[in-house]
Motif scaffolding. Structure first.
Motif, PDB file in Angstrom:
ATOM      1  N   VAL B  62      22.361  22.326  -1.897  1.00 26.05           N
ATOM      2  CA  VAL B  62      22.514  22.900  -0.548  1.00 26.05           C
ATOM      3  C   VAL B  62      23.497  24.050   0.148  1.00 26.05           C
ATOM      4  O   VAL B  62      23.582  24.238   1.100  1.00 26.05           O
ATOM      5  N   ASP B  66      26.451  31.208  -1.835  1.00 20.56           N
ATOM      6  CA  ASP B  66      28.074  31.529  -1.178  1.00 20.56           C
ATOM      7  C   ASP B  66      28.895  30.732  -0.692  1.00 20.56           C
ATOM      8  O   ASP B  66      29.189  31.065   0.455  1.00 20.56           O
ATOM      9  N   ASP B  94      18.391  34.701 -12.612  1.00 18.23           N
ATOM     10  CA  ASP B  94      18.150  34.173 -11.125  1.00 18.23           C
ATOM     11  C   ASP B  94      18.263  33.090 -10.836  1.00 18.23           C
ATOM     12  O   ASP B  94      19.189  32.164 -11.906  1.00 18.23           O
ATOM     13  N   TYR B  95      18.890  33.490  -9.162  1.00 15.58           N
ATOM     14  CA  TYR B  95      19.117  31.957  -9.063  1.00 15.58           C
ATOM     15  C   TYR B  95      17.978  31.466  -7.685  1.00 15.58           C
ATOM     16  O   TYR B  95      17.163  32.463  -7.218  1.00 15.58           O
ATOM     17  N   ALA B  96      17.666  30.084  -7.579  1.00 15.15           N
ATOM     18  CA  ALA B  96      16.892  29.869  -6.234  1.00 15.15           C
ATOM     19  C   ALA B  96      17.812  28.960  -5.827  1.00 15.15           C
ATOM     20  O   ALA B  96      18.589  28.058  -6.002  1.00 15.15           O
ATOM     21  N   GLN B  97      17.575  29.385  -4.443  1.00 13.86           N
ATOM     22  CA  GLN B  97      18.670  28.732  -3.425  1.00 13.86           C
ATOM     23  C   GLN B  97      17.842  27.180  -2.312  1.00 13.86           C
ATOM     24  O   GLN B  97      16.222  27.769  -2.593  1.00 13.86           O
ATOM     25  N   ASN B  99      17.517  24.622   0.332  1.00 11.37           N
ATOM     26  CA  ASN B  99      17.787  24.443   1.695  1.00 11.37           C
ATOM     27  C   ASN B  99      18.326  23.057   1.926  1.00 11.37           C
ATOM     28  O   ASN B  99      18.391  22.740   2.669  1.00 11.37           O
ATOM     29  N   ASP B 103      13.680  20.158  -1.497  1.00 12.81           N
ATOM     30  CA  ASP B 103      13.897  21.807  -2.367  1.00 12.81           C
ATOM     31  C   ASP B 103      13.669  22.219  -3.888  1.00 12.81           C
ATOM     32  O   ASP B 103      13.770  23.108  -4.628  1.00 12.81           O
ATOM     33  N   PRO B 106      10.623  21.821  -6.443  1.00 15.02           N
ATOM     34  CA  PRO B 106      10.231  23.160  -6.364  1.00 15.02           C
ATOM     35  C   PRO B 106      10.873  24.493  -6.572  1.00 15.02           C
ATOM     36  O   PRO B 106      10.055  25.305  -7.493  1.00 15.02           O
ATOM     37  N   ASN B 107      11.538  24.424  -6.399  1.00 17.02           N
ATOM     38  CA  ASN B 107      12.806  25.878  -7.316  1.00 17.02           C
ATOM     39  C   ASN B 107      12.805  25.616  -8.675  1.00 17.02           C
ATOM     40  O   ASN B 107      12.572  26.206  -8.730  1.00 17.02           O
ATOM     41  N   ASN B 109      10.889  23.979 -10.514  1.00 18.68           N
ATOM     42  CA  ASN B 109       9.269  24.379 -11.061  1.00 18.68           C
ATOM     43  C   ASN B 109       9.188  26.024 -10.995  1.00 18.68           C
ATOM     44  O   ASN B 109       8.461  26.135 -11.970  1.00 18.68           O
ATOM     45  N   THR B 110       9.308  26.789  -9.366  1.00 20.06           N
ATOM     46  CA  THR B 110       8.946  28.330  -9.301  1.00 20.06           C
ATOM     47  C   THR B 110       9.857  28.150 -11.168  1.00 20.06           C
ATOM     48  O   THR B 110       9.227  29.318 -11.771  1.00 20.06           O
ATOM     49  N   LEU B 111      11.251  28.535 -11.287  1.00 17.12           N
ATOM     50  CA  LEU B 111      12.062  28.879 -12.159  1.00 17.12           C
ATOM     51  C   LEU B 111      10.972  28.436 -13.688  1.00 17.12           C
ATOM     52  O   LEU B 111      11.127  29.313 -14.283  1.00 17.12           O
ATOM     53  N   ARG B 113       7.982  28.078 -14.127  1.00 18.85           N
ATOM     54  CA  ARG B 113       6.515  28.411 -13.941  1.00 18.85           C
ATOM     55  C   ARG B 113       7.106  30.398 -14.329  1.00 18.85           C
ATOM     56  O   ARG B 113       6.870  30.888 -15.222  1.00 18.85           O
ATOM     57  N   GLU B 114       7.970  30.807 -14.012  1.00 19.29           N
ATOM     58  CA  GLU B 114       8.268  31.965 -14.433  1.00 19.29           C
ATOM     59  C   GLU B 114       8.790  32.185 -15.342  1.00 19.29           C
ATOM     60  O   GLU B 114       9.645  33.393 -15.980  1.00 19.29           O
TER      61      GLU B 114
END
Lengths: 348, 374
Positions: B62, B66, B94-97, B99, B103, B106-107, B109-111, B113-114
């Protein structure tokens, strides 16, 4: 009457559309393609079954916190405390889930009831103070949010775990997690709680629209003095309204504790379920069906937004701005209402 | 009559929607062909480099990418790795942030899945999420920073934070004039206790009379709490604060700079954490950052990415980067404040740690034993 109903449907719809449009402008302004941005949002929420499951998972507590805020609104009370009620409900559910041993048909309902009771207690305090001492519920509920947050952290750390960051997992007999849903949605955290949330929405509708209690609550919301003159107990209704609202929010906490996470961790800050519930209730015009639909929208935005940076390259900060804009326009539906009314008058 | 206008409005909105949707279809189609073409090109270009289709992503906690601390350092490492192999953000790394805590999954999983080949979870808060996802996707490699998670496709990257913090304690003890130093932690957890124990041991080793005030903010993303704690500490004559609290520590820096602004003669210092926080301490010609306990998260991320790319991913292993292999250490960027006397003392103790002469305590219990033995 008919046009009034149309009105209630149109205003939120237009707010959402304007919000999306403003978000698109912002993306354009910063040199991102709004269409790929929104496609990424859509894919991130419904793109495949996994995301669909996650969206439903997020919608579940939103429905309940939305109901919690909407219910109190109906009695003219502003329940900012859903946040704290969620936390105490989460704590109570996990407490029962981890320490008691019982078969599922007792354990699971017990954990959820405990959560509802804890939330109800957290709603009872401001209700009581408002009814007997006239202290404004906004102040009390905001303060109780912090009380809930830090007390829960202390309890998680010192009572439910041995100075660790999170509690042990709840027993399988108290878990809402559903293997069937998980297999169907590629291991998303979708759980049976969605049925409980929908059921709660039906209960709210029934209570408000079909019972004497609901009639009294609404009446107090419209005009306290008239209600009192008509022989209703304003105090009783204020307390009752906050207690029921708190119970809804507490159940939202149990969704997180028994469904999504299966444990409670030390929270470094608010998780915003309760605060977002305010926006959900506003957008849903404080009706049960409206809340369900608004919760669906917010869940979609929340989960879908996670996909925007990776798929469309829109920075996280912009995504936050876009979501905030949508909420802003939803909250300013008053302006839209006013514009439409002007529109109508000129016609006459 | 009234309704007609609404119908008109509705029709307008609908047609607008249709129009947008139509544009959307066309455009996104083009977009995807573009990116396909681009990735094709890239494939051809980097085909010669043999590092083509390997990609790595990371999920922040979280604090965000930055946070001027831990996550940022990891991201810098990943970026450096990407540049090394001439990849672009979004294509190759890449990164997934995140919040909120919910999260993480899901983050990740997104990576996955990509189709990122290697996915980093930054911070111990992601340990459960990494564990779950790694079980679900045995073909993807995962790495967790700052925690140890078991699994054949998980590499655990940890740091000897206590050793670095010990050195920070030595520096603080050498610098303080009031004989009072402070420690600001994020959450009161095993990990941060490791920092605290090392720091206290370091201070007491140099001078047992120094008082140490230990405060936990309870969060890694609450700069306002950090500022409040720092304000209390500095007004209690504490002149060196070591923070180990992610973005919360930015509040400590802010408070130190505020005080320095009002009373330029007062000597107060902050010791940064995770990455060199020299830039955070700058105020005019002066800098309140005495030094920083650097965790080379960036190096470790880069190294593990390279290992994975070359096919020897350290799956199932727990890697610890310590003082020995420069995994942790102190920054010497503030030459004015970080005098030779201090750096001499730090080097001396560093050597003792490497030689095994001091066993730096990692927990409160070990710390008590250590302090008794002094």
């Amino acid at each position: 009457m008919n046009s009034n109903r149309l009105f209630n449907i149109l205003v939120p719809l237009i707010s959402v559309l304007i919000g999306l449009f403003a978000g698109a402008l912002i993306m354009l302004g910063f040199g991102y393609n709004p269409i790929t941005g929104y496609v990424a949002l859509w894919n991130g929420a419904f793109g495949d079954l996994y995301y669909f499951g996650e969206t439903i998972r997020q919608v579940t507590p939103y429905i309940l916190t939305g109901l919690a805020v909407a219910f109190a609104f109906r009695t003219g009370l502003f329940n900012i405390g859903a946040e704290g009620q969620v936390i105490v409900g989460w704590l109570a559910a996990v407490w029962v889930g981890t320490t008691i041993e019982a078969p599922m048909y007792i354990h699971l309902p017990l954990a959820i009831i405990a959560a509802a009771a804890a939330g109800a207690l957290w709603g009872f305090i401001p209700g009581l103070l408002k009814a007997t001492r006239g202290v404004h519920e906004v102040i009390i509920t905001i303060m109780l949010n912090y009380t809930a947050l830090y007390s829960a952290n202390a309890i998680v750390r010192n009572v439910l775990s041995d100075n660790e960051d999170k509690t042990p997992d709840v027993a399988a007999t108290a878990s809402l997690a559903s293997e069937w849903f998980q297999n169907m949605t590629f291991f998303s955290r979708m759980h049976y709680g969605i049925f409980i949330a929908l059921f709660a929405a039906v209960i709210m509708w029934f209570l408000i629209e079909r019972t004497t209690i609901g009639y009294e609550l609404k009446s107090v919301g419209f005009n306290q003095h008239a209600s009192k003159y008509a022989g209703m107990s304003v105090k009783r209704n204020i307390i009752l309204s906050m207690v029921i609202a708190g119970a809804f929010a507490g159940m939202a906490g149990s969704m997180e504790g028994l469904g999504t996470f299966g444990y409670m961790s030390v929270q470094s800050g608010f998780n915003n379920l309760g605060f977002d519930g305010i926006a959900v209730a506003l957008l849903g015009a404080n009706t049960a069906l409206g809340v369900v639909l608004a919760a669906l929208l917010f869940g979609t935005l929340k989960v879908g937004a996670l996909n925007m940076p990776t798929e469309a390259g829109v920075p996280t900060e912009l995504v936050d701005i876009i979501i905030a804009l949508i909420i802003f326009f939803v909250a300013s539906s008053y302006i839209i209402r006013w514009v439409i009314l002007r529109f109508k008058k000129e016609e006459k | 009559m009234k309704n007609r206008k609404f119908v008109l409005l509705f029709a307008l909105l609908l047609s607008l929607g249709m129009l947008l949707a139509a544009c959307g279809g066309g455009d996104s189609g083009e977009g995807s062909t573009d990116s396909e073409a681009a990735s094709d090109n890239e494939g051809n270009e980097s085909g010669e480099e043999a590092s083509t289709d390997f990609s790595a992503g990371m999920v922040t906690d979280v604090g965000g990418v930055d946070d001027k601390s831990f996550n940022q350092s990891a991201w810098e490492g990943l970026k450096a790795w990407g540049e090394e192999h001439s990849l672009e953000k979004g294509k190759g790394f890449d990164y997934a942030q995140s919040n909120s805590d919910s999260d993480y999954l899901p983050n990740l999983n997104t990576l996955v899945r990509e189709e990122y080949n290697l996915v980093f979870g930054i911070g111990y808060k992601l340990e459960d999420a990494i564990k779950d996802v790694a079980e679900q996707y045995p073909d993807t490699n995962f790495a967790i920073v700052d925690s140890v998670v078991e699994g054949d496709n998980i590499a655990s990257i940890t740091f000897a934070d206590h050793e670095g913090s010990f050195l920070a304690g030595v520096a603080a003890a050498k610098k303080t004039k009031t004989n009072k130093v402070g420690f600001v932690g994020g959450t009161d957890s095993d990990l941060i206790n490791k920092f605290e124990s090392g720091f206290r041991a370091g201070v007491k080793t140099v001078n047992p009379d120094i008082e140490i005030d230990v405060q936990y903010a309870g969060a890694f993303d609450a700069p306002d709490d950090g500022k409040l704690i720092a304000s209390n500490m500095y007004s209690n004559e504490i002149d060196v604060i070591y923070h180990s609290s992610g973005a919360t520590g930015n509040g400590v820096f802010a408070q130190a700079k505020d005080i320095k602004n009002n009373e330029p003669d007062r000597e107060i210092w902050v010791i940064g954490v995770d990455r060199d926080q020299y830039a955070e301490g700058e105020i005019g010609d002066h800098n309140v950052t005495l030094t920083s306990m650097i965790k080379r998260v960036d190096n470790s991320v880069q190294e593990v990415s390279n290992q994975a790319m070359n096919g020897d991913f350290p799956g199932g292993e727990a890697l610890e980067f310590g003082v020995e292999d420069e995994g942790v250490g102190l920054a010497d960027t503030n030459e004015e404040a970080y005098t030779e006397e201090i750096s001499g003392a730090v080097d001396e103790w560093k050597q003792k740690i490497i030689d095994g002469e001091v066993e730096v305590p990692q927990t409160h219990d070990e710390l008590d034993d250590y302090l008794d033995s002094l």
